[in-house]
Design an enzyme around this catalytic site. Structure first.
Site, PDB file in Angstrom:
ATOM      1  N   CYS A  77      34.235  10.505  65.546  1.00 10.07           N
ATOM      2  CA  CYS A  77      34.618   9.510  66.714  1.00 10.07           C
ATOM      3  C   CYS A  77      36.057   8.558  66.532  1.00 10.07           C
ATOM      4  O   CYS A  77      36.310   7.566  65.742  1.00 10.07           O
ATOM      5  CB  CYS A  77      33.458   8.238  66.166  1.00 10.07           C
ATOM      6  SG  CYS A  77      33.475   7.522  68.053  1.00 10.07           S
ATOM      7  N   CYS A  83      33.482   0.507  64.810  1.00  8.70           N
ATOM      8  CA  CYS A  83      31.828   0.379  65.009  1.00  8.70           C
ATOM      9  C   CYS A  83      30.584  -0.273  63.905  1.00  8.70           C
ATOM     10  O   CYS A  83      30.621   1.137  63.038  1.00  8.70           O
ATOM     11  CB  CYS A  83      31.738   1.091  66.056  1.00  8.70           C
ATOM     12  SG  CYS A  83      29.797   1.611  66.107  1.00  8.70           S
ATOM     13  N   CYS A 161      30.043   7.918  72.415  1.00  7.43           N
ATOM     14  CA  CYS A 161      29.024   7.548  71.917  1.00  7.43           C
ATOM     15  C   CYS A 161      28.287   8.899  71.591  1.00  7.43           C
ATOM     16  O   CYS A 161      28.007   9.655  72.313  1.00  7.43           O
ATOM     17  CB  CYS A 161      28.542   6.155  71.688  1.00  7.43           C
ATOM     18  SG  CYS A 161      27.243   6.412  70.095  1.00  7.43           S
ATOM     19  N   GLN A 266      10.176   6.572  69.546  1.00  7.41           N
ATOM     20  CA  GLN A 266      10.834   7.494  68.202  1.00  7.41           C
ATOM     21  C   GLN A 266      12.679   7.566  68.999  1.00  7.41           C
ATOM     22  O   GLN A 266      12.669   8.316  70.227  1.00  7.41           O
ATOM     23  CB  GLN A 266      10.578   8.587  68.233  1.00  7.41           C
ATOM     24  CG  GLN A 266       9.483   8.531  67.170  1.00  7.41           C
ATOM     25  CD  GLN A 266       9.650   8.091  65.886  1.00  7.41           C
ATOM     26  OE1 GLN A 266       9.788   7.942  65.387  1.00  7.41           O
ATOM     27  NE2 GLN A 266       8.419   7.674  65.198  1.00  7.41           N
ATOM     28  N   TYR A 294      -0.444   1.128  63.022  1.00  4.03           N
ATOM     29  CA  TYR A 294       0.878   0.999  63.142  1.00  4.03           C
ATOM     30  C   TYR A 294       1.175   2.087  64.748  1.00  4.03           C
ATOM     31  O   TYR A 294       2.536   2.931  64.400  1.00  4.03           O
ATOM     32  CB  TYR A 294       1.679   0.697  61.922  1.00  4.03           C
ATOM     33  CG  TYR A 294       1.527  -0.157  61.181  1.00  4.03           C
ATOM     34  CD1 TYR A 294       1.746  -0.868  61.156  1.00  4.03           C
ATOM     35  CD2 TYR A 294       1.268   1.150  60.187  1.00  4.03           C
ATOM     36  CE1 TYR A 294       1.857  -1.738  59.964  1.00  4.03           C
ATOM     37  CE2 TYR A 294       0.574  -0.073  59.321  1.00  4.03           C
ATOM     38  CZ  TYR A 294       1.025  -1.220  58.757  1.00  4.03           C
ATOM     39  OH  TYR A 294       0.707  -1.998  58.187  1.00  4.03           O
ATOM     40  N   GLU A 314      -2.789  -1.560  66.802  1.00  2.00           N
ATOM     41  CA  GLU A 314      -1.371  -1.267  66.549  1.00  2.00           C
ATOM     42  C   GLU A 314      -1.646  -3.197  67.041  1.00  2.00           C
ATOM     43  O   GLU A 314      -2.160  -4.005  67.645  1.00  2.00           O
ATOM     44  CB  GLU A 314      -0.809  -1.373  68.326  1.00  2.00           C
ATOM     45  CG  GLU A 314       0.346  -1.648  68.596  1.00  2.00           C
ATOM     46  CD  GLU A 314       1.673  -1.567  67.708  1.00  2.00           C
ATOM     47  OE1 GLU A 314       1.732  -0.342  67.090  1.00  2.00           O
ATOM     48  OE2 GLU A 314       1.994  -2.528  67.512  1.00  2.00           O
ATOM     49  N   ASP A 362       2.864   4.789  59.965  1.00  2.00           N
ATOM     50  CA  ASP A 362       4.070   4.752  60.391  1.00  2.00           C
ATOM     51  C   ASP A 362       4.210   3.284  60.387  1.00  2.00           C
ATOM     52  O   ASP A 362       4.862   2.783  61.755  1.00  2.00           O
ATOM     53  CB  ASP A 362       3.721   5.246  61.411  1.00  2.00           C
ATOM     54  CG  ASP A 362       5.323   5.362  61.613  1.00  2.00           C
ATOM     55  OD1 ASP A 362       6.622   5.144  61.049  1.00  2.00           O
ATOM     56  OD2 ASP A 362       5.928   5.780  63.311  1.00  2.00           O
ATOM     57  N   CYS A 388      10.606   4.317  58.127  1.00  2.00           N
ATOM     58  CA  CYS A 388      11.845   4.857  58.310  1.00  2.00           C
ATOM     59  C   CYS A 388      12.543   4.320  57.452  1.00  2.00           C
ATOM     60  O   CYS A 388      14.165   3.685  57.073  1.00  2.00           O
ATOM     61  CB  CYS A 388      12.420   3.961  59.951  1.00  2.00           C
ATOM     62  SG  CYS A 388      11.371   2.516  59.865  1.00  2.00           S
TER      63      CYS A 388
HETATM   64  C1  LIG Z   1       7.880   2.452  63.198  1.00  2.00           C
HETATM   65  S1  LIG Z   1       7.066   1.627  65.103  1.00  2.00           S
HETATM   66  C2  LIG Z   1       5.991   3.070  64.790  1.00  2.00           C
HETATM   67  C3  LIG Z   1       5.083   3.194  66.181  1.00  2.00           C
HETATM   68  C4  LIG Z   1       4.198   4.595  66.561  1.00  2.00           C
HETATM   69  N1  LIG Z   1       3.729   6.059  65.298  1.00  2.00           N
HETATM   70  C5  LIG Z   1       5.248   5.664  66.788  1.00  2.00           C
HETATM   71  O1  LIG Z   1       5.970   6.662  65.608  1.00  2.00           O
HETATM   72  O2  LIG Z   1       6.155   5.219  67.865  1.00  2.00           O
HETATM   73  C6  LIG Z   1       6.057   0.419  64.140  1.00  2.00           C
HETATM   74  C7  LIG Z   1       5.090   0.496  64.947  1.00  2.00           C
HETATM   75  O3  LIG Z   1       4.891  -1.109  63.930  1.00  2.00           O
HETATM   76  C8  LIG Z   1       3.912  -2.048  64.708  1.00  2.00           C
HETATM   77  N2  LIG Z   1       3.990  -2.662  63.263  1.00  2.00           N
HETATM   78  C9  LIG Z   1       4.894  -4.082  62.810  1.00  2.00           C
HETATM   79  N3  LIG Z   1       3.887  -4.995  62.788  1.00  2.00           N
HETATM   80  C10 LIG Z   1       2.714  -4.838  62.581  1.00  2.00           C
HETATM   81  C11 LIG Z   1       1.850  -5.407  61.850  1.00  2.00           C
HETATM   82  N4  LIG Z   1       1.396  -6.262  61.244  1.00  2.00           N
HETATM   83  N5  LIG Z   1       0.653  -5.052  62.507  1.00  2.00           N
HETATM   84  C12 LIG Z   1       0.105  -3.887  63.490  1.00  2.00           C
HETATM   85  N6  LIG Z   1       0.933  -3.338  63.702  1.00  2.00           N
HETATM   86  C13 LIG Z   1       2.232  -3.880  63.466  1.00  2.00           C
HETATM   87  C14 LIG Z   1       4.827  -2.008  65.528  1.00  2.00           C
HETATM   88  O4  LIG Z   1       4.764  -2.639  66.788  1.00  2.00           O
HETATM   89  C15 LIG Z   1       5.794  -0.207  66.355  1.00  2.00           C
HETATM   90  O5  LIG Z   1       4.831  -0.268  67.566  1.00  2.00           O
END
Ligand SMILES: C[S@@+](CC[C@H](N)C(=O)[O-])C[C@H]1O[C@@H](n2cnc3c(N)ncnc32)[C@H](O)[C@@H]1O
Length: 430
Positions: A77, A83, A161, A266, A294, A314, A362, A388
């Site tokens: 790149c 960057c 990019c 994602q 989550y 969530e 997650d 992640c």
């Molecule tokens: C990595 S994302 C994953 C979302 C989903 N599983 C996906 O793959 O699209 C993490 C998620 O955790 C939520 N989150 C972050 N802190 C949180 C908390 N303390 N309690 C509940 N959810 C939370 C965020 O809003 C977000 O939607």
């Protein structure tokens, strides 16, 4: 008061890079101690200026390349180096893969867990990233639009990019022109773009309220580029739609979800499909009651909702509202329900979890330090972690293993090519 001299304080050393560390910097053991050097490759012989200390190790920057290591290649790149996006394009594919494959096992070993459970890494190719947040700034009558530089506050004015989908890439130049029509010198904006199945969904975030000229310029831009939706948010406020030609839609399982502007998604469709496959494979068909913690807008919840019923937890109100709206669709037939819950402040207790046959969690990069002990104390037979951040995952994994779970398998998924970021799916059973 005299400032304490920085350790290393600008001195130069000659060293040979041994390997790449977990955060993507090369490192070498020297008489001064361990030195981390960004943009270095294994085998590089370098003159390095010591710039300070972080986390107990010295930091340095390359002053002179004395001899290139065997894994060093020409970065593909033109924005490489300033960057902040891709920090490992100077490694050949084999060295990059070997390093990234090793990251998860290393984090597990640090927590006293068996690195032997790590499966071969799956790789998502570049050119597939369907969401990005661009930063924009007008200076000297000119708008720069792109990503932040790795160091300092400057912006890389993106001409290309390698990560982005063609649709995101094609938006950069016209977006820069549109911003030039109303940003004033010194103004800054962030622009979050997501490619949905019905077109691009764009959120512009600025510190101050948009004026009439700005609203008109952006509405014209939305029409000219046939955006699905264009919304505006001022600071931490609520997004306000400025133009909507179609509902932006994302398909998860049988559901069609309208994401909130700028919400989590994602980063690539291929990555999402790979994650969903790994999660599905881990959950036995006999699991009819599944918890998705989550859950975001329901990436996993909707994919798992046939024939199972899924309860999705969530913390973000806008994400949950999107999930709940989609769960009312005829194709989902009530198999997904949502609950708003802050899982850090108010984690689900083991007795609440015990009603489920399987659980997916997650969490954000920080992991689930408050929720993990309750999962560890539960009797849920299958627990699938999506993460992640291998470091926070390994910490939470240790909590589950200490609670009696067996860590069966961890599959790394590289959906952030050339960066130190890595996704993974892990399967625990009891
Ligand atoms: C990595 S994302 C994953 C979302 C989903 N599983 C996906 O793959 O699209 C993490 C998620 O955790 C939520 N989150 C972050 N802190 C949180 C908390 N303390 N309690 C509940 N959810 C939370 C965020 O809003 C977000 O939607």
């Amino acid at each position: 008061m005299r400032r304490r001299a920085r350790r290393g304080g600008g001195r130069q050393v000659t060293l040979e890079i041994e390997a790449i560390g977990a955060l993507g910097d090369g490192f070498a053991q020297t008489a001064e101690g361990l030195v981390f050097v960004p943009l270095a490759a294994p085998g590089d012989r370098l003159t390095v200026r010591l710039t300070g200390e972080k986390g107990g190790a010295l930091r340095g920057e390359i002053v002179e390349m004395l001899a290139e290591g065997p894994a060093r290649v020409e970065p593909p790149c033109p924005h490489f180096s300033p960057c902040g996006g891709c920090r490992l394009q100077h490694l050949d594919a084999a060295a990059y893969r070997t390093w990234k494959q090793g990251v998860v096992g290393e984090q597990l070993a640090r927590q006293g867990l068996d690195p032997g459970v790590v499966a071969p890494m799956l790789e998502i190719p570049p050119g597939t990233r369907r969401r990005a947040v661009f930063a924009a700034r007008r200076q000297g009558g000119r708008v720069r639009l792109g990503f932040h530089e790795a160091r300092g506050r400057d912006l890389v004015d993106l001409q290309t990019c390698l990560l982005l989908t063609p649709a995101l890439l094609a938006l950069i130049a016209p977006l820069r022109d549109a911003l030039a029509a109303w940003l004033e010198d010194g103004d800054e904006a962030d622009v979050a773009v997501a490619e949905t199945e019905t077109g691009l969904d764009v959120l512009v975030v600025t510190p101050a309220e948009p004026g009439l000229a700005a609203r008109e310029a952006l509405a014209t831009f939305a029409a000219a580029r046939d955006l699905a939706r264009l919304a505006w948010r001022t600071g931490g406020g609520t997004p306000e739609p400025l133009a909507q030609r179609r509902l932006p839609l994302l398909g998860f399982g049988a559901a069609r979800v309208v994401p909130p502007p700028g919400g989590f998604l994602q980063p690539s469709r291929d990555g999402e499909a790979a994650l969903v496959d790994l999660v599905r494979q881990a959950i036995p068909p006999s699991a009819l009651r599944i918890a998705d913690l989550y859950a975001g807008i329901g990436t996993f919840a909707f994919a798992l909702a046939d024939p199972a019923r899924v309860l999705a937890y969530e913390g973000d109100g806008a994400a949950l509202a999107a999930l709940e709206a989609a769960s009312r669709g005829p194709e989902v037939r009530g198999r997904v329900a949502g609950e708003r819950r802050d899982l850090e402040r108010q984690p689900l207790h083991a007795e609440e979890l015990d009603v489920f046959d399987a659980l997916v969690f997650d969490p954000p990069r920080a992991g689930a330090p408050a929720q993990a002990p309750h999962i560890a104390a539960s009797r849920v037979p299958t627990v699938v972690a999506v993460s992640c951040n291998p470091a926070s995952f390994a910490r939470d994994a240790r909590t589950l293993v200490e609670g009696g779970y067996a860590l069966e398998r961890v599959t790394p998924l590289d959906q952030f090519p050339w960066s130190s970021h890595l996704e993974l799916v892990a399967v625990f059973r009891r």
